[in-house]
Design a protein around this motif. Structure first.
Motif, PDB file in Angstrom:
ATOM      1  N   UNK A 129      29.622 -32.784 128.677  1.00  0.00           N
ATOM      2  CA  UNK A 129      30.728 -32.396 129.554  1.00  0.00           C
ATOM      3  C   UNK A 129      31.367 -31.081 129.101  1.00  0.00           C
ATOM      4  N   UNK A 130      31.587 -30.939 127.788  1.00  0.00           N
ATOM      5  CA  UNK A 130      32.182 -29.694 127.303  1.00  0.00           C
ATOM      6  C   UNK A 130      31.209 -28.536 127.462  1.00  0.00           C
ATOM      7  N   UNK A 131      29.932 -28.775 127.211  1.00  0.00           N
ATOM      8  CA  UNK A 131      28.926 -27.719 127.382  1.00  0.00           C
ATOM      9  C   UNK A 131      28.872 -27.254 128.835  1.00  0.00           C
TER      10      UNK A 131
ATOM     11  N   UNK B 222      24.364 -24.448 125.249  1.00  0.00           N
ATOM     12  CA  UNK B 222      25.425 -24.554 124.240  1.00  0.00           C
ATOM     13  C   UNK B 222      25.056 -25.532 123.134  1.00  0.00           C
ATOM     14  N   UNK B 223      25.602 -25.256 121.950  1.00  0.00           N
ATOM     15  CA  UNK B 223      25.543 -26.172 120.818  1.00  0.00           C
ATOM     16  C   UNK B 223      26.903 -26.153 120.124  1.00  0.00           C
ATOM     17  N   UNK B 224      27.222 -27.264 119.443  1.00  0.00           N
ATOM     18  CA  UNK B 224      28.540 -27.369 118.826  1.00  0.00           C
ATOM     19  C   UNK B 224      28.449 -27.605 117.322  1.00  0.00           C
TER      20      UNK B 224
ATOM     21  N   UNK C 231      33.442 -25.699 116.635  1.00  0.00           N
ATOM     22  CA  UNK C 231      32.820 -24.398 116.780  1.00  0.00           C
ATOM     23  C   UNK C 231      31.804 -24.525 117.897  1.00  0.00           C
ATOM     24  N   UNK C 232      31.510 -23.440 118.569  1.00  0.00           N
ATOM     25  CA  UNK C 232      30.544 -23.494 119.656  1.00  0.00           C
ATOM     26  C   UNK C 232      29.701 -22.240 119.707  1.00  0.00           C
TER      27      UNK C 232
END
Length: 378
Positions: free
Chosen positions: A77-79, A91-93, A244-245
């Motif tokens: 969801x955040x990506x 994206x990666x976190x 972090x992203x």
């Protein structure tokens, strides 16, 4: 703990106060002194302290678990939200801005098969060996040699390096408005040149937006009309939790495909934990284009008021840096005494609970503090 705290960036001699609680734009310390928080955990707390929507969302998740040995839908969801805002599809976190930059540098070197990282003097990209000063204590000479720092905004120096060593360069790492280098926005022509030269020489462009992502809905780089290969974020995307992203193009981010031969393997026990992912998503959903415009306007108002009072400042949007030639620890304490918590380098970061009245109070406090340090002559 050496000198009584963990984070070097929070230390002010002889010893800093200790926070007890925070609410909205305010922080209360152990002595009962309340201040307007213009530090906001070094820009991370975009909605100030104890933001109700984040509190509610996190409280609802707690009974269901805080971290798992499986992925969760919360990171998806955040990506998806970040992809929609930035235009970067993958994206990666991780757990901090430092780690996001570390991940980006590893990805660039793996994707290009090159080692040299070009960056700019004075820009802060975290504390990993690859991005601190070559003479920083504890950095091996062999590691320092894989990174090259150029003067800020020096187009000729960049052209010369790319002309002579372009086939060695894995990436050019740039912060478009670097806090530690003075919080001065980069010239559009220079940012465009970085993009052109990296493409010309087969290198990647990494834009570090750990701090500046708050300036525009998709990050400050979108105001410059450029498309980076990789982008690092942090702070505001965590809603007050560690985060972090790393975002990037599908081509570059494919280097993290776990089924890819010789791909980059990158873990992290608490990376993409649901608490950070949920808090970040909710914080960003409430940090709308309208909220960004309003907060940036308050920042413009702050800089305008300080400039009119003869105080040297720089910055853009909701970020301001005091640029007076005064002793910084004394400035910090003077501001704190006047009821304002700033960064130890004179950084002022606004948050959405702030109003015109808060900005007026902060302006008055800065003017009083600076004039006092000047000896009362102005």
């Amino acid at each position: 703990m050496p000198r009584g705290n963990t984070r070097t960036t929070l230390f002010v001699p002889p010893t800093p106060p200790y926070a007890v609680s925070g609410s909205g734009p305010y922080v209360l310390d152990q002595r009962g002194h309340r201040v307007i928080d213009c530090n906001n955990n070094y820009t991370a707390l975009i909605h100030g302290h104890a933001f109700a929507p984040v509190e509610k969302a996190v409280a609802e998740q707690l009974p269901h678990g805080t971290a798992f040995g499986l992925p969760t839908e919360t990171e998806v969801q955040l990506a998806e939200l970040l992809a929609s805002r930035t235009g970067l599809p993958m994206w990666r976190f991780s757990n901090s801005g430092t780690e996001a930059v570390m991940t980006a540098v590893r990805a660039a070197r793996a994707a290009t098969g090159r080692e040299l990282l070009v960056r700019f003097e004075g820009s802060y990209h975290g504390t990993s060996d690859a991005v601190v000063a070559a003479n920083a204590p504890g950095v091996p000479e062999a590691v320092a040699g894989t990174s090259l720092a150029l003067p800020q905004g020096d187009a000729e120096a960049l052209r010369e390096v790319m002309r002579t060593r372009g086939d060695e360069v894995a990436a050019v790492l740039i912060d478009i408005m670097p806090n530690r280098a003075g919080l001065v926005p980069a010239a559009a022509e220079f940012v465009t040149l970085v993009r052109e030269l990296t493409r010309q020489h087969g290198a990647l462009m990494i834009v570090d937006e750990v701090i500046t992502f708050r300036i525009a809905e998709g990050g400050l780089h979108r105001e410059y009309g450029i498309e980076p290969d990789l982008m690092t974020v942090g702070k505001v995307i965590g809603g007050g939790f560690p985060v972090g992203g790393l975002g990037g193009t599908a081509e570059v981010m494919a280097i993290f495909d776990p089924l890819r031969e010789l791909g980059v393997s990158w873990g992290g026990t608490f990376s993409a934990n649901p608490m950070s992912m949920i808090a970040g998503r909710v914080a960003l959903e409430h940090f709308t284009a309208e909220a960004i415009e309003r907060l940036n306007s308050l920042g413009d108002q702050l800089r305008s008021g300080l400039t009119e009072a003869g105080i040297a400042v720089s910055g853009r949007g909701s970020l301001t840096r005091i640029r007076e030639d005064v002793d910084l620890p004394r400035l910090w304490w003077a501001l704190y005494g006047e009821g304002v918590l700033a960064g130890t380098n004179g950084l002022l970061a606004l948050s959405t609970p702030m109003t015109d009245d808060h900005v007026h109070t902060v302006t008055t406090a800065v003017v009083t503090a600076v004039r006092g340090l000047r000896g009362g002559n102005q």
